[in-house]
Each structure stands twice: as structure tokens, then as C-alpha cells.
Design a protein around this motif. Sequence first.
Motif, PDB file in Angstrom:
ATOM      1  N   ASN A 162     -34.951 -21.838  -3.375  1.00  9.54           N
ATOM      2  CA  ASN A 162     -36.752 -21.913  -3.769  1.00  9.54           C
ATOM      3  C   ASN A 162     -37.558 -21.658  -4.989  1.00  9.54           C
ATOM      4  O   ASN A 162     -38.432 -22.595  -5.637  1.00  9.54           O
ATOM      5  N   LEU A 163     -36.262 -20.880  -5.929  1.00 10.39           N
ATOM      6  CA  LEU A 163     -37.198 -21.153  -7.679  1.00 10.39           C
ATOM      7  C   LEU A 163     -36.787 -23.032  -8.341  1.00 10.39           C
ATOM      8  O   LEU A 163     -38.001 -23.154  -9.212  1.00 10.39           O
ATOM      9  N   VAL A 164     -35.821 -23.260  -7.523  1.00  3.69           N
ATOM     10  CA  VAL A 164     -35.266 -24.672  -7.936  1.00  3.69           C
ATOM     11  C   VAL A 164     -36.553 -25.656  -7.644  1.00  3.69           C
ATOM     12  O   VAL A 164     -37.250 -26.483  -8.129  1.00  3.69           O
ATOM     13  N   GLU A 165     -36.492 -25.525  -6.210  1.00  2.00           N
ATOM     14  CA  GLU A 165     -37.213 -26.232  -5.920  1.00  2.00           C
ATOM     15  C   GLU A 165     -39.067 -26.425  -5.974  1.00  2.00           C
ATOM     16  O   GLU A 165     -39.762 -27.009  -5.945  1.00  2.00           O
ATOM     17  N   MET A 169     -40.920 -29.466  -7.684  1.00  2.00           N
ATOM     18  CA  MET A 169     -42.600 -29.636  -6.948  1.00  2.00           C
ATOM     19  C   MET A 169     -43.610 -29.710  -8.061  1.00  2.00           C
ATOM     20  O   MET A 169     -44.507 -30.215  -8.147  1.00  2.00           O
ATOM     21  N   LEU A 170     -43.792 -28.728  -9.158  1.00  2.00           N
ATOM     22  CA  LEU A 170     -44.829 -28.821 -10.076  1.00  2.00           C
ATOM     23  C   LEU A 170     -44.189 -29.861 -11.318  1.00  2.00           C
ATOM     24  O   LEU A 170     -44.860 -29.915 -12.355  1.00  2.00           O
ATOM     25  N   GLY A 171     -43.329 -30.393 -11.193  1.00  2.00           N
ATOM     26  CA  GLY A 171     -42.949 -31.689 -11.830  1.00  2.00           C
ATOM     27  C   GLY A 171     -42.102 -31.537 -13.357  1.00  2.00           C
ATOM     28  O   GLY A 171     -41.802 -32.356 -13.899  1.00  2.00           O
ATOM     29  N   ALA A 172     -41.030 -30.616 -12.738  1.00  2.21           N
ATOM     30  CA  ALA A 172     -40.081 -30.844 -13.863  1.00  2.21           C
ATOM     31  C   ALA A 172     -38.354 -31.441 -12.990  1.00  2.21           C
ATOM     32  O   ALA A 172     -38.573 -32.005 -11.826  1.00  2.21           O
ATOM     33  N   THR A 173     -38.002 -31.972 -14.143  1.00  7.90           N
ATOM     34  CA  THR A 173     -36.914 -32.171 -13.363  1.00  7.90           C
ATOM     35  C   THR A 173     -35.490 -31.546 -12.892  1.00  7.90           C
ATOM     36  O   THR A 173     -35.946 -30.717 -13.458  1.00  7.90           O
ATOM     37  N   PRO A 174     -35.104 -32.209 -12.189  1.00 11.23           N
ATOM     38  CA  PRO A 174     -33.498 -31.310 -11.942  1.00 11.23           C
ATOM     39  C   PRO A 174     -32.858 -30.623 -13.027  1.00 11.23           C
ATOM     40  O   PRO A 174     -32.403 -29.909 -12.975  1.00 11.23           O
ATOM     41  N   SER A 257     -34.606 -37.156  -6.966  1.00  9.58           N
ATOM     42  CA  SER A 257     -34.105 -35.977  -7.915  1.00  9.58           C
ATOM     43  C   SER A 257     -35.476 -34.807  -6.534  1.00  9.58           C
ATOM     44  O   SER A 257     -36.155 -34.127  -7.204  1.00  9.58           O
ATOM     45  N   GLN A 258     -34.055 -34.718  -5.938  1.00 16.36           N
ATOM     46  CA  GLN A 258     -34.898 -33.713  -4.351  1.00 16.36           C
ATOM     47  C   GLN A 258     -33.319 -32.867  -4.121  1.00 16.36           C
ATOM     48  O   GLN A 258     -32.318 -33.828  -4.681  1.00 16.36           O
ATOM     49  N   LEU A 259     -33.833 -31.926  -4.511  1.00 18.57           N
ATOM     50  CA  LEU A 259     -32.318 -30.966  -3.822  1.00 18.57           C
ATOM     51  C   LEU A 259     -31.881 -30.750  -2.650  1.00 18.57           C
ATOM     52  O   LEU A 259     -32.796 -30.960  -1.919  1.00 18.57           O
ATOM     53  N   GLU A 260     -30.901 -31.259  -2.842  1.00 16.63           N
ATOM     54  CA  GLU A 260     -30.352 -31.446  -1.038  1.00 16.63           C
ATOM     55  C   GLU A 260     -28.841 -30.367  -1.254  1.00 16.63           C
ATOM     56  O   GLU A 260     -28.131 -30.858  -2.350  1.00 16.63           O
TER      57      GLU A 260
END
Length: 263
Positions: A162-165, A169-174, A257-260
Motif C-alpha cells: 500500500n505504501l509503495v502504491e 500515485m503521488l508521482g514517485a518512481t519505482p 511503473s505499476q506494482l505487479e
Amino acid sequence: MEINNIIDLSIFQMIAAYVFVILVLIMVKIRGISREKEIVISTIRMTLQLILTGYILVYVFDNISPLITIVIIIIMEAFAIHNIYKRTKTKLSNKIKKIIAISMILGTLSSLLFFLFVVINISPWYDPRYFIPIAGMLIGNSMTGISLGVTRLIDGIHSKKNLVESALMLGATPKMASKEIVDNAFDSAILPTINSMVGMGIVFLPGMMTGQILSGISPVTAIEYQIAIMLGILGSVALTVILFVNLGYKTFFNEESQLELEE
């Protein structure tokens, strides 16, 4: 009996050492801990593997060949990589398995070659009396380091999903979103090596140094080798793990750059 001032252990003396295994079996039995099978199997495997290794090394030392040395290193690397896969309790994706293999091979071999060519400067480079024991220590410790790093990285990504996602969403890179997880994985992986260095020489004498002293080498020379090999181990573990965590976290993100995460 003694050979070159070294006490040669007889069969009876070797058998006597197994008293310690019996003591452990009695302890776990009294405490009701179901570890008897694992203790017996690990003891038998250790004994057979070391006996087999001893005879193989006798042949290798008597028949020095670059091909034989290279084959042994390949086998050691393959076994270490397989062991990492086996140690990890969670399911590993094919991508992260490749990263583990690449990190182990690049990290350990580069550290090994630097140690042999620069620190020790052996000749010939494939001398098995130096190459194989040093490679074993670097690969073995790096294997343990990556095993810890893999577990911490995977657990961290899942537990802080949840923190990573939210960061994404706030614009951070992976890389930014997973930085804390990557740093924690790296720290956990190298900590055992650092802790072992802290007590070395005062709390305990490491195996390599003890073996050299028992073989009749000057304690000062044994200390020089031990310091060098411990620094080599630290460098190998750190390099191997940093390669893994910096490449490994990327396997959890897609091209957008989406978490999978695999369920």
C-alpha cells in the motif's frame, strides 16, 4: 599419531567426535523438539559430502588443470544459486531467479578474481590450493547474503504494498517508492558478515585461521590471510547483494511503473 607436527586423527578419534551429535539428540528428545531426523540426516550428509570432497581435492591438487578448476567453480556457483532458490520460502518468479543468478555470478567472480590477482597475486591463477578454498568462502557467504536479501526484499514489497502504491500515485518512481525496502534488504543481508567481523580474534578464531595455525603456519601469517579473506568476503557479499537488490526490485514493476505482485 603426528605427521609433520600435525595430529592425524584415527578412526576411533573421529567416531568419538560424534558423541556431540548424540548429546544434541538427547537434548532435543528431552525437550520434545522434533528435530532428530533433521540432525541425523544433516550429520550423515555432512560426513559423506566432506569425505567425497576430500578425495576429489586430493585428485585436483595432484592434477592441476585450469579446466578442472573452472568446472569446479561452475559447479559451486550452480549449487549456490540452486540453494538460494531452495532456501527461499516464497515463490520466486523467473525474472527474479535470473537476477539472483546474474548477481551471484558477477558479484562472486569479480570479487574472487580481484582477490586472487591483486590481493594474493597467485601464479598460476588456477592453482586449486588457493582458488577453490577462497572461492568456496566467497561464494558460500554471498549465497547466505543473497538468501537473506531475497527474503527481506520480497517480504518488504508485499508487506508495504500500500505504501509503495501510494508513493507511485503521488508521482514517485519505482526506485524512489521502494528505496526503503531495498535499503532494509541490503542492510539485513550484510549484517551477519559485519557481526562476525566484530567478534573475530577476541570472541572466536575463524576456521581458516585455526586450520592454518594447526598446520604449523605462523599465527601472524594466518592472521594476515584471515584479515584479507574477511575483507574479501565483506566485499563479495556487499557487491553481490547490492547487484541483486538494485536489479531485483525492478521485477515487481511493469513497463508502466505499476506494482505487479504474483498471488
